[in-house]
Design a protein around this motif. Structure first.
Motif, mmCIF file in Angstrom:
data_model
loop_
_atom_site.group_PDB
_atom_site.id
_atom_site.type_symbol
_atom_site.label_atom_id
_atom_site.label_comp_id
_atom_site.label_asym_id
_atom_site.label_seq_id
_atom_site.Cartn_x
_atom_site.Cartn_y
_atom_site.Cartn_z
ATOM 1 N N ARG A 34 0.820 -1.212 0.000
ATOM 2 C CA ARG A 34 0.000 0.000 0.000
ATOM 3 C C ARG A 34 0.860 1.272 0.000
ATOM 4 O O ARG A 34 0.564 2.235 -0.716
ATOM 5 C CB ARG A 34 -0.909 -0.025 1.239
ATOM 6 N N ALA A 35 1.931 1.287 0.785
ATOM 7 C CA ALA A 35 2.762 2.482 0.912
ATOM 8 C C ALA A 35 3.467 2.828 -0.393
ATOM 9 O O ALA A 35 3.772 3.998 -0.642
ATOM 10 C CB ALA A 35 3.785 2.287 2.029
ATOM 11 N N ALA A 36 3.731 1.831 -1.236
ATOM 12 C CA ALA A 36 4.465 2.069 -2.482
ATOM 13 C C ALA A 36 3.556 2.126 -3.703
ATOM 14 O O ALA A 36 4.051 2.250 -4.833
ATOM 15 C CB ALA A 36 5.516 0.972 -2.673
ATOM 16 N N PHE A 37 2.254 2.067 -3.502
ATOM 17 C CA PHE A 37 1.315 1.972 -4.626
ATOM 18 C C PHE A 37 1.350 3.228 -5.490
ATOM 19 O O PHE A 37 1.539 3.158 -6.713
ATOM 20 C CB PHE A 37 -0.092 1.713 -4.093
ATOM 21 N N LEU A 38 1.145 4.385 -4.901
ATOM 22 C CA LEU A 38 1.106 5.624 -5.677
ATOM 23 C C LEU A 38 2.468 5.935 -6.286
ATOM 24 O O LEU A 38 2.552 6.457 -7.408
ATOM 25 C CB LEU A 38 0.636 6.779 -4.796
ATOM 26 N N GLU A 39 3.544 5.621 -5.585
ATOM 27 C CA GLU A 39 4.880 5.861 -6.115
ATOM 28 C C GLU A 39 5.126 5.042 -7.377
ATOM 29 O O GLU A 39 5.783 5.496 -8.320
ATOM 30 C CB GLU A 39 5.923 5.519 -5.051
ATOM 31 N N HIS A 40 4.559 3.820 -7.409
ATOM 32 C CA HIS A 40 4.729 2.956 -8.574
ATOM 33 C C HIS A 40 4.134 3.593 -9.827
ATOM 34 O O HIS A 40 4.706 3.469 -10.927
ATOM 35 C CB HIS A 40 4.072 1.599 -8.306
ATOM 36 N N PHE A 41 3.003 4.283 -9.702
ATOM 37 C CA PHE A 41 2.333 4.867 -10.866
ATOM 38 C C PHE A 41 2.728 6.323 -11.114
ATOM 39 O O PHE A 41 2.408 6.869 -12.167
ATOM 40 C CB PHE A 41 0.813 4.770 -10.696
ATOM 41 N N SER A 42 3.416 6.930 -10.161
ATOM 42 C CA SER A 42 3.801 8.332 -10.361
ATOM 43 C C SER A 42 4.880 8.476 -11.428
ATOM 44 O O SER A 42 5.012 9.535 -12.043
ATOM 45 C CB SER A 42 4.297 8.925 -9.037
ATOM 46 N N ASN A 43 5.649 7.446 -11.666
ATOM 47 C CA ASN A 43 6.751 7.511 -12.632
ATOM 48 C C ASN A 43 6.407 6.842 -13.954
ATOM 49 O O ASN A 43 7.306 6.633 -14.791
ATOM 50 C CB ASN A 43 8.003 6.842 -12.042
#
Length: 345
Positions: A34-43
């Motif tokens: 969950r903590a890395a979910f948005l970071e995965h799609f931000s790039n």
């Protein structure tokens, strides 16, 4: 620009992501915390992201849209058709990936304000259920000792002081005190329900769309606020007929060999909104002095329940017309097609 389709099975802590890498052709189906979910799609470049419209889906959809991605929320029953054999996170993500590439009606991504209004509706609905359970429990307990009151909350409130006085001499004091507390609890539930409705009325004053559809006969405070919050963007529906079908107020169809049979209403969509629309239509039929020639003609040839549902369908279509065309409700308004326009069946 062709967007890479991505299927996401969301959960509390681990999200399963399925897509095909366009550069290498590799099938990617992996869990993301969950903590890395948005970071995965931000790039990543903009993607077509599919998710089931379940708990938390609207929150994540808003976050992903802010990053430039296109999000399609889908009903769980639509996704289920693409899940073959075993059900697990990986299979669910793949099913969502397949479903997002198919044509179909998406669930509108709701704003935080719309979700807040729906939260008030759910809280009120729960309190009403608790109140009904409390009343039925009191009736059942008192009936065990030969005390029966007339139907209705007002009759119970009028009769219960005398009932408790009569049974106080032959029943333990602890039971009498408990029954009094249960009865007093109804007043507290009434106050909580009234407080929620007061907050809804305050929101109605500031919302132009809610005020507009509140002018429609059969659309009260609850129906107006629930319809605006659940619909999202009215222009997401192509017509009032499509909105009525989305609410489950059209006949269910079965057919084979070119013959189509029509049955009762489909009851698809949200049960709560459909119930409010039907109750509003029933209120119009009961209290309206001049329901109109269309209703009068329909009442002569169809069952009263069919008339109520038909009127609820009409109210739903009127709600869509007022919101989609951004104009006030006009009694007796007749929609006219431009000259030379062919009818579409």
């Amino acid at each position: 620009m062709d967007l890479t389709p991505v299927g996401i099975d969301i959960a509390k802590t681990v999200f399963q992501v399925h897509y095909i890498n366009q550069d290498t052709g590799e099938v990617v189906n992996k869990p993301i915390r969950r903590a890395a979910f948005l970071e995965h799609f931000s790039n990543r470049a903009p993607c077509l992201i599919g998710m089931e419209a379940c708990g938390g889906a609207h929150h994540w959809a808003r976050k992903l849209v802010e990053m430039g991605h296109q999000v399609k929320l889908m009903p769980g029953e639509f996704v289920k058709a693409f899940n073959i054999r075993n059900k697990n996170d990986a299979a669910d993500a793949r099913a969502i990936w397949l479903a997002v590439q198919q044509p179909g009606k998406a669930v509108a991504v709701k704003t935080e304000m719309q979700q807040a209004m729906l939260a008030l509706h759910r809280a009120r609905e729960q309190l009403v259920k608790f109140r009904t359970m409390q009343i039925n429990s009191l009736r059942g307990l008192l009936a065990e000792y030969g005390e029966v009151s007339a139907k209705g909350r007002a009759s119970l409130d009028k009769a219960i002081p005398g009932i408790l006085a009569r049974v106080a001499d032959r029943l333990p004091a602890v039971l009498i005190d408990t029954l009094r507390e249960q009865w007093a609890g109804l007043t507290k539930l009434d106050e909580q329900i009234a407080a929620i409705e007061r907050r809804m009325r305050e929101w109605k004053k500031d919302d132009r769309a809610v005020k507009a559809i509140s002018e429609i006969p059969g659309v009260g405070l609850l129906t107006a606020t629930a319809a605006v919050a659940m619909m999202g963007d009215a222009k997401a529906f192509r017509s009032g007929r499509e909105f009525a079908a989305w609410a489950g107020l059209v006949p269910r169809q079965t057919g084979s060999g070119g013959k189509v049979n029509l049955h009762g209403i489909s009851k698809r969509g949200d049960t709560y909104l459909r119930t409010l629309l039907i109750h509003g239509a029933r209120s119009v039929l009961i209290h309206a002095n001049e329901p109109g020639p269309w209703i009068e003609q329909l009442k002569k040839r169809r069952h009263p329940n069919v008339v109520i549902v038909a009127l609820a369908n009409r109210i739903a279509r009127t709600i869509w017309a007022v919101l989609a065309h951004d104009r006030p409700y006009q009694k007796g308004y007749v929609s006219a097609r431009p000259a030379g326009t062919a009818s579409v069946s």
